[in-house]
Design a protein around this motif. Structure first.
Motif, PDB file in Angstrom:
ATOM      1  N   ARG A   1       0.821  -1.211   0.000  1.00 17.90           N
ATOM      2  CA  ARG A   1       0.000   0.000   0.000  1.00 17.90           C
ATOM      3  C   ARG A   1       0.856   1.263   0.000  1.00 17.90           C
ATOM      4  NH1 ARG A   1      -3.369  -0.817  -2.645  1.00 17.90           N
ATOM      5  NH2 ARG A   1      -4.534   0.987  -1.925  1.00 17.90           N
ATOM      6  N   LEU A   2       2.074   1.193   0.505  1.00 21.06           N
ATOM      7  CA  LEU A   2       2.942   2.368   0.425  1.00 21.06           C
ATOM      8  C   LEU A   2       3.278   2.684  -1.026  1.00 21.06           C
ATOM      9  CD1 LEU A   2       5.372   1.725   3.422  1.00 21.06           C
ATOM     10  CD2 LEU A   2       3.686   3.554   3.255  1.00 21.06           C
ATOM     11  N   ASN A   3       3.640   1.665  -1.796  1.00 19.46           N
ATOM     12  CA  ASN A   3       3.968   1.875  -3.201  1.00 19.46           C
ATOM     13  C   ASN A   3       2.780   2.352  -4.014  1.00 19.46           C
ATOM     14  OD1 ASN A   3       6.705   1.247  -3.286  1.00 19.46           O
ATOM     15  ND2 ASN A   3       6.349  -0.940  -3.573  1.00 19.46           N
ATOM     16  N   ASN A   4       1.597   1.882  -3.667  1.00 25.48           N
ATOM     17  CA  ASN A   4       0.456   2.054  -4.567  1.00 25.48           C
ATOM     18  C   ASN A   4      -0.650   2.938  -4.015  1.00 25.48           C
ATOM     19  OD1 ASN A   4       1.234   0.098  -6.811  1.00 25.48           O
ATOM     20  ND2 ASN A   4       1.539  -1.132  -4.973  1.00 25.48           N
ATOM     21  N   ASN A   5      -0.440   3.503  -2.833  1.00 25.90           N
ATOM     22  CA  ASN A   5      -1.392   4.453  -2.268  1.00 25.90           C
ATOM     23  C   ASN A   5      -0.670   5.670  -1.704  1.00 25.90           C
ATOM     24  OD1 ASN A   5      -2.862   5.364   0.484  1.00 25.90           O
ATOM     25  ND2 ASN A   5      -4.431   4.772  -1.000  1.00 25.90           N
TER      26      ASN A   5
END
Length: 379
Positions: free
Chosen positions: A175-179
C-alpha cells in the motif's frame, strides 16, 4: 519539433493500454508495445491498432527507435527496462513505484541525469482538479499559514483477491507503493515539495491470497476470486507487504514559519465509517476535500461562514484532460506536461525520477518500522 513524438509501451495490462491511449490523446504516436506473453501482446496490439508487438524489450528499442518509452509493468520489472531505454537515449514516463527499492530507484535517477533524458514519475493524483484548487487557495492565504494535514482512507479491499504482484515487496506491491505515493504527491503539491522528516508504522493484515491463473488486467482481478475458498486443491501465495500504514511527516512550506505536520493513515483491508478525506488546517481556516485521492467536493472553513462548499474554478475545470476515469485523466495531464517539455515549451513543475527515487527511499525507511520507543519498564 513538428513531427509526432514516437512512444514505445512496456506492459499490456490496464496501465499499458491506458498509457497507450493517453499518449495518443495527447498527440503522440504509439509505435509499439512489448509484453511478456506473445499471444497477449499480439492481441493487444491488434485491438489497439499498434503497428509493432514483441516480447523482447531491447529488440523493440532497436526496431522502433522511440523518443519516449512508457513503463507500465509492476515495479519489480522496471530496473532493466528503464536502464536499457535510458542507454538508448529515450525519455521515460514511468508509473509508480519507480522500482522495488530505494537503492535501485536512486541508481536510475542518477543514470537519467547523466544521460540528460527527461523523466516523469506518475504519482499523478496531484492533478486532481480539487487538489489544484486547494493549492491555489493555500497560496492565496485563505487559511493563513498551513499548520497540518491529515489524509485518512480505508479501502475495504477483498481479502481473497488473487495472489499477484501487489502482494510482494520485490514485485513493487504494498500500500505504500500504490497508495502512499499518490497521497504524498498530493500533499507536497499543496503545501510544499521539500520533505524534512518522516516516520511510520506498517502492518500486513492479509498474510496470504489464493493463486489463480488467467489474471491479466489488474482492474478485473476481483472477477477471479475463487467461489470455493475451502477447495483443498486451491494453492495460496504468501504476502510480504503492508496492507495498513500510518506515516507522520514534516514538510517545509514557503507559506509557513514552522514545518507543516502531516498524518497519512490508510487501511487497505478495513471498512470506512465516514468518508475518506484530505484536510489542510491553517492558522485562520481549513480546507476539506472529500475522497481518498481528493475527488471532491472541496469545502473551505473560515471564522465567519464555517464550512462552505466551493465550486471548481472554470479555468481549472477547462484544463482537465478528457478521459473516462480519474487515473486516466491524471495520466494525460502528466503526459501533456512531459511532451510539452520535450518539445521545448514552458511547463510548470512536474514529478520526475528525482521524486520517484526519493519516495522509494522514504518507503524503505518506513518499512523498517523501527521508530518505536520501548516504554514497558516505565513506572
Amino acid at each position: 519539433m513538428s513531427k509526432k513524438i514516437r512512444v514505445l509501451i512496456f506492459g499490456t495490462g490496464f496501465a499499458g493500454q491506458g498509457h497507450a491511449e493517453a499518449f495518443r490523446d495527447m498527440g503522440a504516436e504509439v509505435v509499439g508495445i512489448v509484453g511478456r506473453t506473445a499471444n497477449v501482446v499480439d492481441q493487444v496490439a491488434q485491438d489497439m491498432n499498434i503497428p509493432y508487438a514483441g516480447t523482447d524489450w531491447q529488440q523493440a528499442l532497436t526496431d522502433c527507435d522511440p523518443d519516449v518509452v512508457s513503463i507500465a509493468t509492476p515495479g519489480g520489472a522496471h530496473v532493466e527496462a528503464i536502464t536499457q531505454a535510458i542507454e538508448h537515449g529515450c525519455h521515460v514516463f514511468c508509473d509508480k513505484p519507480l522500482t522495488e527499492s530505494g537503492e535501485s530507484s536512486k541508481q536510475l535517477y542518477e543514470l537519467a541525469k547523466a544521460k540528460k533524458v527527461k523523466t516523469a514519475f506518475a504519482a499523478s493524483f496531484r492533478y486532481m482538479p480539487d487538489v489544484i484548487h486547494a493549492k491555489r487557495l493555500v497560496e492565496a492565504g485563505k487559511i493563513g499559514e498551513p499548520l497540518e494535514v491529515e489524509c485518512i482512507s480505508h479501502f475495504n479491499l477483498e481479502r481473497d483477491i488473487p495472489f499477484g504482484w501487489s502482494h510482494r515487496k520485490e514485485h513493487g506491491g504494498g500500500r505504500l507503493n500504490n497508495n502512499f505515493t499518490h497521497k504524498l504527491s498530493i500533499v507536497t503539491s499543496i503545501v510544499g515539495e521539500k520533505i524534512l522528516s518522516i516516520m511510520g508504522e506498517v502492518r500486513d493484515d492479509l498474510g496470504k491470497a489464493p493463486i489463480v491463473e488467467g489474471v491479466h488486467n489488474f482492474k478485473k482481478r476481483r472477477d477471479f476470486i475463487p467461489s470455493d475458498l475451502n477447495d483443498p486443491s486451491l494453492k495460496w501465495g504468501e504476502s510480504n507487504v503492508e496492507w495498513t500504514y500510518t506515516v507522520l511527516a514534516q514538510l517545509e512550506s514557503d507559506l509557513a514559519s514552522k514545518p507543516v505536520s502531516v498524518l497519512f493513515k490508510h487501511g487497505g483491508l478495513h471498512p470506512r465509517f465516514h468518508e475518506d478525506h484530505i484536510v489542510i488546517y491553517g492558522s485562520q481556516g481549513a480546507i476539506y476535500i472529500k475522497g481518498h485521492y481528493a475527488s471532491g467536493p472541496l469545502y473551505l472553513h473560515d471564522k465567519t461562514n464555517g464550512w462552505q462548499e466551493l465550486a471548481l474554478p472554470e479555468d481549472i475545470a477547462a484544463n482537465v484532460p478528457n478521459a473516462e476515469g480519474d487515473t486516466e485523466k491524471n495520466w494525460r495531464y502528466l503526459i501533456r506536461e512531459l511532451l510539452n517539455d520535450i518539445k521545448g515549451e514552458k511547463v510548470g513543475h512536474y514529478q520526475t525520477f528525482k521524486e520517484g527515487s526519493q519516495y522509494q527511499q522514504l518507503i524503505d525507511l518506513i518499512r523498517k518500522n523501527d521508530n518505536w520507543v520501548d516504554v514497558s519498564q516505565l513506572q
